[in-house]
Design a protein around this motif. Structure first.
Motif, PDB file in Angstrom:
ATOM      1  N   SER A 126       9.154 -29.345  -7.472  1.00 25.48           N
ATOM      2  CA  SER A 126       8.839 -29.820  -8.823  1.00 25.48           C
ATOM      3  C   SER A 126       7.489 -29.314  -9.326  1.00 25.48           C
ATOM      4  CB  SER A 126       8.854 -31.356  -8.843  1.00 25.48           C
ATOM      5  OG  SER A 126       7.882 -31.859  -7.924  1.00 25.48           O
ATOM      6  N   GLU A 127       6.691 -28.711  -8.426  1.00 26.93           N
ATOM      7  CA  GLU A 127       5.379 -28.222  -8.830  1.00 26.93           C
ATOM      8  C   GLU A 127       5.514 -26.984  -9.710  1.00 26.93           C
ATOM      9  OE1 GLU A 127       3.045 -27.479  -5.421  1.00 26.93           O
ATOM     10  OE2 GLU A 127       3.019 -29.569  -4.729  1.00 26.93           O
ATOM     11  N   GLU A 128       4.647 -26.884 -10.682  1.00 27.20           N
ATOM     12  CA  GLU A 128       4.653 -25.732 -11.571  1.00 27.20           C
ATOM     13  C   GLU A 128       4.149 -24.507 -10.820  1.00 27.20           C
ATOM     14  OE1 GLU A 128       2.426 -26.492 -15.029  1.00 27.20           O
ATOM     15  OE2 GLU A 128       3.874 -27.911 -15.884  1.00 27.20           O
ATOM     16  N   GLN A 129       4.762 -23.363 -11.109  1.00 31.58           N
ATOM     17  CA  GLN A 129       4.352 -22.103 -10.516  1.00 31.58           C
ATOM     18  C   GLN A 129       3.611 -21.282 -11.570  1.00 31.58           C
ATOM     19  OE1 GLN A 129       4.855 -21.188  -7.271  1.00 31.58           O
ATOM     20  NE2 GLN A 129       5.611 -23.285  -6.976  1.00 31.58           N
ATOM     21  N   SER A 130       2.543 -20.619 -11.145  1.00 33.68           N
ATOM     22  CA  SER A 130       1.759 -19.788 -12.062  1.00 33.68           C
ATOM     23  C   SER A 130       1.557 -18.404 -11.464  1.00 33.68           C
ATOM     24  CB  SER A 130       0.409 -20.440 -12.374  1.00 33.68           C
ATOM     25  OG  SER A 130      -0.346 -20.578 -11.184  1.00 33.68           O
ATOM     26  N   GLU A 131       1.331 -17.445 -12.349  1.00 34.85           N
ATOM     27  CA  GLU A 131       1.058 -16.061 -11.960  1.00 34.85           C
ATOM     28  C   GLU A 131      -0.156 -15.582 -12.748  1.00 34.85           C
ATOM     29  OE1 GLU A 131       2.524 -14.365  -9.701  1.00 34.85           O
ATOM     30  OE2 GLU A 131       4.348 -15.552  -9.308  1.00 34.85           O
ATOM     31  N   TYR A 132      -0.796 -14.514 -12.212  1.00 31.59           N
ATOM     32  CA  TYR A 132      -1.914 -13.901 -12.939  1.00 31.59           C
ATOM     33  C   TYR A 132      -1.366 -13.065 -14.089  1.00 31.59           C
ATOM     34  CZ  TYR A 132      -5.136 -15.284  -9.253  1.00 31.59           C
ATOM     35  OH  TYR A 132      -5.900 -16.018  -8.383  1.00 31.59           O
ATOM     36  N   ASN A 133      -1.992 -13.197 -15.236  1.00 34.00           N
ATOM     37  CA  ASN A 133      -1.555 -12.468 -16.420  1.00 34.00           C
ATOM     38  C   ASN A 133      -2.221 -11.093 -16.528  1.00 34.00           C
ATOM     39  OD1 ASN A 133      -0.091 -12.284 -18.863  1.00 34.00           O
ATOM     40  ND2 ASN A 133      -1.955 -12.724 -20.026  1.00 34.00           N
ATOM     41  N   ARG A 134      -3.326 -10.883 -15.840  1.00 34.20           N
ATOM     42  CA  ARG A 134      -4.055  -9.622 -15.890  1.00 34.20           C
ATOM     43  C   ARG A 134      -4.489  -9.217 -14.476  1.00 34.20           C
ATOM     44  NH1 ARG A 134      -2.331  -9.663 -20.277  1.00 34.20           N
ATOM     45  NH2 ARG A 134      -3.406  -9.464 -22.291  1.00 34.20           N
ATOM     46  N   VAL A 135      -4.733  -7.916 -14.312  1.00 27.77           N
ATOM     47  CA  VAL A 135      -5.353  -7.381 -13.098  1.00 27.77           C
ATOM     48  C   VAL A 135      -6.681  -6.751 -13.510  1.00 27.77           C
ATOM     49  CG1 VAL A 135      -5.219  -5.705 -11.240  1.00 27.77           C
ATOM     50  CG2 VAL A 135      -3.173  -6.957 -11.929  1.00 27.77           C
ATOM     51  N   MET A 136      -7.767  -7.283 -12.995  1.00 28.49           N
ATOM     52  CA  MET A 136      -9.094  -6.750 -13.318  1.00 28.49           C
ATOM     53  C   MET A 136      -9.511  -5.744 -12.235  1.00 28.49           C
ATOM     54  SD  MET A 136     -12.706  -8.701 -14.055  1.00 28.49           S
ATOM     55  CE  MET A 136     -12.896  -9.279 -12.377  1.00 28.49           C
ATOM     56  N   GLU A 137      -9.722  -4.509 -12.648  1.00 29.96           N
ATOM     57  CA  GLU A 137     -10.186  -3.481 -11.717  1.00 29.96           C
ATOM     58  C   GLU A 137     -11.672  -3.712 -11.473  1.00 29.96           C
ATOM     59  OE1 GLU A 137      -9.166   0.308 -13.358  1.00 29.96           O
ATOM     60  OE2 GLU A 137      -7.054   0.093 -12.856  1.00 29.96           O
ATOM     61  N   SER A 138     -12.014  -4.001 -10.229  1.00 33.46           N
ATOM     62  CA  SER A 138     -13.387  -4.389  -9.906  1.00 33.46           C
ATOM     63  C   SER A 138     -13.871  -3.601  -8.686  1.00 33.46           C
ATOM     64  CB  SER A 138     -13.440  -5.898  -9.659  1.00 33.46           C
ATOM     65  OG  SER A 138     -14.773  -6.318  -9.441  1.00 33.46           O
ATOM     66  N   TYR A 139     -14.781  -4.189  -7.945  1.00 39.21           N
ATOM     67  CA  TYR A 139     -15.370  -3.501  -6.790  1.00 39.21           C
ATOM     68  C   TYR A 139     -15.831  -4.529  -5.766  1.00 39.21           C
ATOM     69  CZ  TYR A 139     -19.592  -4.865  -9.292  1.00 39.21           C
ATOM     70  OH  TYR A 139     -20.563  -5.583  -9.940  1.00 39.21           O
ATOM     71  N   LYS A 140     -16.078  -4.042  -4.554  1.00 43.33           N
ATOM     72  CA  LYS A 140     -16.633  -4.860  -3.486  1.00 43.33           C
ATOM     73  C   LYS A 140     -17.933  -4.238  -3.011  1.00 43.33           C
ATOM     74  CE  LYS A 140     -13.191  -4.701  -0.632  1.00 43.33           C
ATOM     75  NZ  LYS A 140     -12.339  -4.921   0.561  1.00 43.33           N
ATOM     76  N   ILE A 141     -18.900  -5.086  -2.730  1.00 45.06           N
ATOM     77  CA  ILE A 141     -20.174  -4.662  -2.158  1.00 45.06           C
ATOM     78  C   ILE A 141     -20.259  -5.228  -0.744  1.00 45.06           C
ATOM     79  CG2 ILE A 141     -22.686  -4.864  -2.303  1.00 45.06           C
ATOM     80  CD1 ILE A 141     -21.617  -3.048  -4.382  1.00 45.06           C
ATOM     81  N   PHE A 142     -20.603  -4.402   0.216  1.00 44.88           N
ATOM     82  CA  PHE A 142     -20.715  -4.881   1.590  1.00 44.88           C
ATOM     83  C   PHE A 142     -21.699  -4.019   2.358  1.00 44.88           C
ATOM     84  CE2 PHE A 142     -17.135  -2.047   1.135  1.00 44.88           C
ATOM     85  CZ  PHE A 142     -17.247  -1.164   2.191  1.00 44.88           C
ATOM     86  N   ILE A 143     -22.083  -4.501   3.524  1.00 46.21           N
ATOM     87  CA  ILE A 143     -23.064  -3.834   4.386  1.00 46.21           C
ATOM     88  C   ILE A 143     -22.359  -3.255   5.609  1.00 46.21           C
ATOM     89  CG2 ILE A 143     -24.999  -4.228   5.981  1.00 46.21           C
ATOM     90  CD1 ILE A 143     -25.962  -4.113   3.173  1.00 46.21           C
ATOM     91  N   LYS A 144     -22.744  -2.050   5.983  1.00 46.52           N
ATOM     92  CA  LYS A 144     -22.343  -1.463   7.256  1.00 46.52           C
ATOM     93  C   LYS A 144     -23.601  -1.235   8.081  1.00 46.52           C
ATOM     94  CE  LYS A 144     -17.939   0.838   6.578  1.00 46.52           C
ATOM     95  NZ  LYS A 144     -17.196   2.093   6.839  1.00 46.52           N
ATOM     96  N   GLU A 145     -23.547  -1.647   9.324  1.00 42.17           N
ATOM     97  CA  GLU A 145     -24.713  -1.499  10.184  1.00 42.17           C
ATOM     98  C   GLU A 145     -24.622  -0.279  11.086  1.00 42.17           C
ATOM     99  OE1 GLU A 145     -25.931  -4.992  12.185  1.00 42.17           O
ATOM    100  OE2 GLU A 145     -26.366  -6.044  10.312  1.00 42.17           O
ATOM    101  N   GLU A 146     -23.525   0.432  11.023  1.00 43.17           N
ATOM    102  CA  GLU A 146     -23.368   1.662  11.794  1.00 43.17           C
ATOM    103  C   GLU A 146     -23.216   2.836  10.835  1.00 43.17           C
ATOM    104  OE1 GLU A 146     -20.175   1.378  14.520  1.00 43.17           O
ATOM    105  OE2 GLU A 146     -21.112  -0.209  15.737  1.00 43.17           O
ATOM    106  N   ALA A 147     -23.956   3.889  11.106  1.00 36.73           N
ATOM    107  CA  ALA A 147     -23.880   5.076  10.251  1.00 36.73           C
ATOM    108  C   ALA A 147     -22.558   5.799  10.485  1.00 36.73           C
ATOM    109  CB  ALA A 147     -25.041   6.005  10.540  1.00 36.73           C
ATOM    110  N   PRO A 148     -21.985   6.416   9.477  1.00 36.89           N
ATOM    111  CA  PRO A 148     -20.730   7.148   9.652  1.00 36.89           C
ATOM    112  C   PRO A 148     -20.947   8.473  10.371  1.00 36.89           C
ATOM    113  CG  PRO A 148     -21.530   7.450   7.436  1.00 36.89           C
ATOM    114  CD  PRO A 148     -22.467   6.473   8.098  1.00 36.89           C
ATOM    115  N   ASP A 149     -19.878   9.027  10.875  1.00 37.38           N
ATOM    116  CA  ASP A 149     -19.935  10.348  11.483  1.00 37.38           C
ATOM    117  C   ASP A 149     -20.316  11.359  10.400  1.00 37.38           C
ATOM    118  OD1 ASP A 149     -19.530  12.816  12.672  1.00 37.38           O
ATOM    119  OD2 ASP A 149     -17.716  12.198  13.726  1.00 37.38           O
ATOM    120  N   PRO A 150     -21.366  12.146  10.603  1.00 35.54           N
ATOM    121  CA  PRO A 150     -21.774  13.102   9.552  1.00 35.54           C
ATOM    122  C   PRO A 150     -20.696  14.131   9.230  1.00 35.54           C
ATOM    123  CG  PRO A 150     -22.967  13.511  11.597  1.00 35.54           C
ATOM    124  CD  PRO A 150     -22.256  12.208  11.770  1.00 35.54           C
TER     125      PRO A 150
END
Length: 559
Positions: A126-150
């Protein structure tokens, strides 16, 4: 939207009466997104397009400015407003040993937006179901503590062979060489050293094991020693390597048990069997071979990506302060992940195109030295060529700078004037001359300026200080004025003796005069004439041009 492959492409075919479903609308979006992203990936690559500077706010906080980037899938990352962040609150930052370098990364992300009621609710709940009406193109910020392979970055790996020698939380060492060189060519091997700020002084030494390449030294040992006053966290040192004269595909490998790394008082023996650079000696044009490699890639290889398609925006160097940390400095885009538009590339091409592509440099090397000669010696220019090392040694010998200043002497002479008084329009009776006067400037051309001072026994003239007036040029200028002189009817001349270094002064009455004696003041000047300066300069230029022509003739076969 979750399928990361770009192909095959399918687009909707519309017709009257077609029932449009969710699948049709998703296909419509995917078709245009995937085509655009494929072109972004293949034409532009990945990296920062504009902005996204990371700056230090205080000891604990950073700020990321607005900007645009493309990730390794060609997806656009747009940061529309500045973001201020506390470093310890960013995902991936670990509260452990703070004497380290960490890397701030950004990646593409999507988020649902605007929840609405879903009319297609097949749930028996009986619970109402909802969906997202839009998709927002965004970004993530995060930290890496190991340097990548050059070697993981396509923009550098495409042109250079890169191998990692040593890597831990404090120190990272790798070396890079060109992928292709010509037979007999001298190229550069670059050793890269990175460390944290609080890591002690570093010294590194190792030997190369190779068949077709040799250092320009008696041994194949490479060494790096950090300067005593070193304040940076990254160093580069280059070594000249010479390729063999025959085409071959060969390797440059660390010699077994030869690598020694000193970190302060700690000595480490490094064994790295994977530290190998592969270099191919080819006879054709290296530029053509690099372009061929680029265009011969398969489509799968061209759109290849890693599971973590992030962009490294900054290397943040931390200092440990007791139980906490302090941001010491920030290095922007540490792995050179930039995208240049065609306008910028066109402008850079006008400056010689000196980009850091890692491609092979010029075949010849040169050094220059300057030698100081005595002031009276002739300038010299010479070139020596060492064929074994393909090294030009330019040597320029120049005389010490010599200040040329005017030499001045002065004096005066009294010349008696015994005129008998002559009638108007008649010629004067006689000229009167001094003895030879030594100007003390030596032999050569000397310029003498003379002026006449009247000597009179009249006490009134003495009271008026008339005897202190010295007249130059034509005294008739002062005739019939209060400044009129009694010597205005006397002409003066100078006779030079350049070889003897002396001169003589003569005076000649032009009419009647009451003067009995004339005091002549003189000033003698000696300097290097313009003609002498021109001859000296021309002689120096001819000497240098002659040396250049001689050097060019002796090295023509080698260039």
């Amino acid at each position: 939207m979750k399928n990361l492959r770009y192909f095959p492409f399918e687009r909707n075919l519309f017709f009257k009466g077609k029932l449009l479903t969710v699948r049709d609308f998703e296909s419509e979006q995917k078709y245009f997104n995937d085509k655009r992203r494929l072109l972004n990936r293949l034409i532009y690559g990945s990296g920062v397009v504009s902005g996204l500077q990371v700056i230090r706010v205080d000891d604990k906080q950073i700020s990321m400015e607005t900007g645009v980037a493309l990730d390794t899938l060609g997806r656009e990352i747009v940061v529309a407003s500045p973001v201020k962040m506390k470093l310890s609150m960013i995902d991936g930052f670990k509260n452990n040993d703070y004497a380290k370098n960490v890397y701030l990364c950004i990646s593409y992300d999507e988020k649902g937006k605007e929840q609405v009621y879903s009319v297609n609710n097949n749930s028996s709940s009986s619970e109402e179901q909802s969906e997202y009406n839009r998709v927002m193109e965004s970004y993530k910020i995060f930290i890496k503590e190991e340097a990548p392979d050059p070697a993981a970055f396509e923009h550098s790996n495409q042109f250079a062979s890169i191998c990692l020698i040593y890597d831990d939380s404090q120190v990272r060492i790798w070396q890079s060489t060109p992928r292709y060189v010509n037979p007999g060519e001298i190229f550069e091997l670059t050793l890269h050293i990175e460390k944290t700020i609080q890591t002690p002084r570093i010294e590194f030494e190792y030997a190369l094991d190779t068949k077709h390449f040799s250092l320009n030294s008696s041994s194949n040992v490479l060494a790096f020693s950090e300067p005593l006053d070193g304040q940076t966290t990254a160093y580069q040192k280059t070594f000249s390597i010479k390729a063999s004269d025959l085409p071959a595909k060969s390797e440059i490998t660390l010699k077994s048990d030869s690598a020694k790394l000193s970190i302060g008082d700690k000595l480490l023996h490094i064994t790295s069997k994977e530290a190998t650079n592969v270099i191919e000696i080819i006879t054709g044009a290296i530029k053509d071979r690099l372009l061929a490699d680029y265009y011969d890639r398969s489509l799968d290889k061209a759109v290849e990506f890693t599971s973590d398609s992030c962009i490294y925006l900054a290397k943040i160097c931390l200092l440990q302060m007791g139980s906490t940390y302090m941001i010491e400095k920030i290095d922007p885009v540490p792995f050179g992940e930039y995208i240049y538009n065609t306008t910028i590339l066109n402008q850079l091409a006008g400056f010689g195109g000196s980009g850091s592509t890692g491609a092979t440099k010029a075949s010849y090397r040169a050094k220059s030295t300057t030698v100081e000669l005595n002031a009276n010696e002739t300038p010299k220019f010479s070139v020596d060529y060492n064929e074994a090392n393909q090294l030009f040694d330019f040597k320029l010998s120049l005389p010490k700078s010599q200040k040329i200043s005017n030499e001045v002497t002065k004096g005066y002479v009294d010349i008696p004037v015994k005129s008998k008084g002559i009638k108007p329009f008649s010629k004067p009776e006689k000229s009167f001359f001094s003895d030879e006067i030594d100007h003390f400037l030596g032999s050569g051309q000397v310029f003498v300026v003379t002026g006449m001072e009247e000597l009179s026994g009249d006490p009134i003239s003495g009271m008026l200080n008339r005897s202190e007036q010295v007249y130059f040029g034509d005294n008739d200028v002062f005739k019939d004025t209060q400044y009129e002189s009694e010597i205005n009817n006397i002409a003066i001349g100078t006779l030079m003796y350049p070889q003897k270094g002396t001169f003589r002064i003569g005076v000649k009455p032009q009419g009647s005069t009451s003067s009995t004696s004339v005091r002549v003041h003189w000033w003698a000047f000696k300097q290097l004439s313009e003609e002498q300066e021109g001859l000296a300069s021309e002689e120096a230029i001819n000497e240098i041009q002659s040396g250049l022509l001689e050097a060019a003739g002796s090295t023509e076969s080698g260039t």
